[in-house]
Scaffold this active site. Structure first.
Site, PDB file in Angstrom:
ATOM      1  N   SER A 470       0.854  -1.182   0.000  1.00  0.00           N
ATOM      2  CA  SER A 470       0.000   0.000   0.000  1.00  0.00           C
ATOM      3  C   SER A 470       0.888   1.230   0.000  1.00  0.00           C
ATOM      4  O   SER A 470       2.057   1.175   0.420  1.00  0.00           O
ATOM      5  CB  SER A 470      -0.908   0.006   1.232  1.00  0.00           C
ATOM      6  OG  SER A 470      -1.581   1.246   1.371  1.00  0.00           O
ATOM      7  N   TYR A 483      -2.514  -0.719  10.275  1.00  0.00           N
ATOM      8  CA  TYR A 483      -2.559  -1.039   8.845  1.00  0.00           C
ATOM      9  C   TYR A 483      -1.248  -0.632   8.173  1.00  0.00           C
ATOM     10  O   TYR A 483      -0.658  -1.401   7.404  1.00  0.00           O
ATOM     11  CB  TYR A 483      -3.743  -0.314   8.200  1.00  0.00           C
ATOM     12  CG  TYR A 483      -3.894  -0.598   6.720  1.00  0.00           C
ATOM     13  CD1 TYR A 483      -4.478  -1.773   6.270  1.00  0.00           C
ATOM     14  CD2 TYR A 483      -3.436   0.318   5.767  1.00  0.00           C
ATOM     15  CE1 TYR A 483      -4.614  -2.034   4.913  1.00  0.00           C
ATOM     16  CE2 TYR A 483      -3.577   0.079   4.410  1.00  0.00           C
ATOM     17  CZ  TYR A 483      -4.156  -1.100   3.993  1.00  0.00           C
ATOM     18  OH  TYR A 483      -4.285  -1.351   2.652  1.00  0.00           O
TER      19      TYR A 483
END
Length: 600
Positions: A470, A483
């Site tokens: 990501s 995350y």
């Protein structure tokens, strides 16, 4: 795997007895596998086993090889004309009422080109799949054209192929090849194949190797010089031809096939990132291509006029064959995508399917995985399977890897995409929250890399691992501590693994999407929020991602490009690329942005 379970018969032709093995139902279409040098029919055993589920599979030891008898004298006993007699005798014995599909490798392909271009075999052959063995007539014309009209490029091609053909000159010397094969070379050959070609040590080659190689030298002596000097002018293929080119072949240059459309008007080209002995190293992929091609021919999808033009023709794409981007690169390869039921995983799975890959769609969502597999078949996948699996379950992943490798071969491309979202401040994020996000996002990738990547390394034929990270991997955020940490770990895992596997021709890519329209916001957990607040935040996040409107298909395209070009880190969206640049050249700017409270 050996051929002990095969039905065996002997076919007599021209004073020679040929050992013929059969598998599968004789009522089904017949596929004849012709081996090369210095092999026997056992080189095809893994391909034959897989094909036997759908076809009547026939293998035979070429005269002088394996358990077939040897012509006397040897000189003149291995001409293409006599080899054609042998093939017709086998075809008449195993399929007297219908044509057969021929598949040839190495010298099996060389002689099969003769089968499909001479007049007397018309009506006995339905199709031909060629790999690592050109027609000597086509090769002769290829050489003559480059010598009669030289250019720097053509001279380079001649010199390049001349260097690759060093063994041909050696095999023309008297006595020495036979002595070498019956001595040290024969004893060392299995070890050479394992070291140079990464051929599995699974009982191949057979104990007849030294004899086969010594006799097979006459294949070269009886045919090479005469055909290259005086190639036939009428060597046009009268059947559809599928050409499979191993791009890492140490003995044949792909440019040998530059003019092939002239000689094979109904031609399908495939390229395979592998070395020469693909029947042993890529049996799953060959099975997929052979099955697809034979089925298309039998379905009448190549029915054209029987007349063969005397001039150049155009390549005919395989009916029903995948035509998506990079179809020549991924066609027939085994690709596994985790988190394939939706979002980036589904888009990626369908992109590989459109390129003709055999797809394994993995997800905890059984119905979603099944829908992806069904859609994959519609867009061009060579085959597709849905597997229900939680990537956190290491044992289940090990069992899946073992099951897939035994049935379909080792995975060629692994996409570790499965992931979950988690937002909230560090102090609102519980230990359970941390375990969940790390178990899926990080440990799921670790399990995939270790288990499927380990199979790739043991196979020794390369591959590629894609880890979907990501932009959050290098963009800190006060709202995404867990995350971002999980994705930063995935990024570093990818970089470390890429360094370790670089010498084994296994690429590793980390994909870093930015804000992409997927379903992850609908399942994301917001730490510290009650159910009502979490529902509101999910809706709000989904709306913001929707306004960004960057489709998952663009990420899928970036993934395919990363594999093709072996890219290390791929930021996808503009904001992901900008954050990547700032992380390297302006990290203080990113730290300032990280302090901003997100608009949720």
């Amino acid at each position: 795997m050996d051929l002990r379970d095969a039905r065996e018969r002997w076919v007599r032709t021209g004073g020679i007895e040929l050992c013929v093995a059969e598998l599968g139902d004789p009522a089904r279409p017949t596929v004849v596998l012709v081996h090369g040098y210095p092999d026997s029919k056992e080189v095809w055993s893994e391909v034959a086993r897989r094909l036997a589920d759908r076809f009547h599979v026939v293998l035979y030891d070429v005269r002088g090889h394996g358990r077939s008898t040897t012509p006397k004298p040897l000189r003149g006993g291995f001409t293409l004309e006599k080899l054609t007699d042998d093939f017709l005798a086998v075809a008449d014995a195993v399929s007297p009422d219908g044509p057969v599909h021929v598949v040839g490798h190495d010298w099996g392909s060389v002689q099969s080109w003769e089968f499909v271009t001479v007049e007397r075999t018309k009506g006995r052959i339905a199709s031909f799949t060629s790999m690592s063995g050109p027609s000597l007539d086509h090769f002769g014309h290829w050489i003559k054209r480059r010598m009669s009209h030289p250019s720097p490029r053509r001279v380079g091609q001649l010199l390049g192929q001349g260097a690759k053909s060093w063994y041909v000159y050696a095999l023309h010397t008297p006595v020495l090849p036979e002595l070498a094969w019956r001595g040290t070379l024969g004893r060392q050959w299995p070890r050479i194949l394992r070291r140079m070609e990464k051929v599995p040590a699974d009982g191949y080659p057979t104990s007849s190797l030294s004899k086969d190689a010594a006799h097979g030298a006459w294949l070269y002596r009886d045919n090479i010089r005469s055909r290259l000097r005086r190639p036939r002018a009428d060597a046009y293929a009268h059947v559809p031809v599928q050409l499979i080119i191993p791009t890492g072949d140490a003995f044949l240059s792909p440019v040998l096939h530059d003019d092939l459309e002239e000689w094979a008007p109904r031609l399908v080209r495939r390229s395979l990132p592998a070395k020469h002995w693909v029947p042993r190293t890529r049996p799953g992929q060959l099975t997929s291509w052979i099955s697809e091609f034979v089925s298309a021919v039998d379905a009448g999808q190549y029915d054209v006029a029987e007349s063969v033009p005397a001039g150049p023709a155009h390549s005919v794409p395989a009916p029903g064959r995948a035509t998506g981007p990079h179809a020549d690169r991924f066609g027939g390869q085994l690709v596994l995508v985790t988190g394939a039921a939706s979002g980036i995983g589904r888009a990626t799975a369908l992109a590989f399917a459109a390129a003709g890959a055999r797809l394994v769609a993995v997800d905890v969502d059984e119905e979603g995985a099944a829908r992806t597999a069904e859609a994959a078949l519609r867009v061009g996948a060579g085959a597709a399977w849905a597997e229900v699996l939680d990537v956190r379950d290491e044992k289940a992943m090990e069992e899946l890897a073992e099951r897939l490798s035994s049935r379909h071969g080792v995975v060629d491309v692994l996409v570790n995409n499965a992931g979950i979202g988690l937002s909230g401040s560090f102090f609102d994020t519980t230990s359970e929250d941390w375990r969940n996000v790390l178990d899926v996002n990080l440990w799921g990738a670790i399990h995939g890399c270790r288990i499927f990547g380990g199979q790739m390394t043991r196979r020794g034929q390369g591959g590629h691992i894609v880890n979907v990270a990501s932009a959050a991997a290098y963009q800190p955020s006060r709202a995404l501590p867990a995350y971002s940490t999980s994705k930063a770990a995935v990024l570093m895992l990818s970089e470390c693994l890429r360094a370790e596997l670089a010498g084994q021709e296994i690429g590793v890519s980390a994909i870093c999407p930015g804000f992409v329209t997927t379903g992850i916001t609908a399942t994301a957990h917001f730490a510290g929020a009650d159910d009502a607040e979490e529902a509101r935040l999910r809706t709000r996040a989904g709306r913001l991602y929707g306004l960004r409107n960057h489709p998952a298909e663009k990420v899928a395209h970036a993934i395919l490009e990363a594999v093709v070009h072996n890219r290390a880190v791929v930021p996808v969206t503009p904001e992901a690329r900008a954050a990547r640049l700032l992380s390297r050249f302006g990290p203080s700017v990113l730290r300032g942005v990280a302090r901003v409270k997100p608009p949720l």
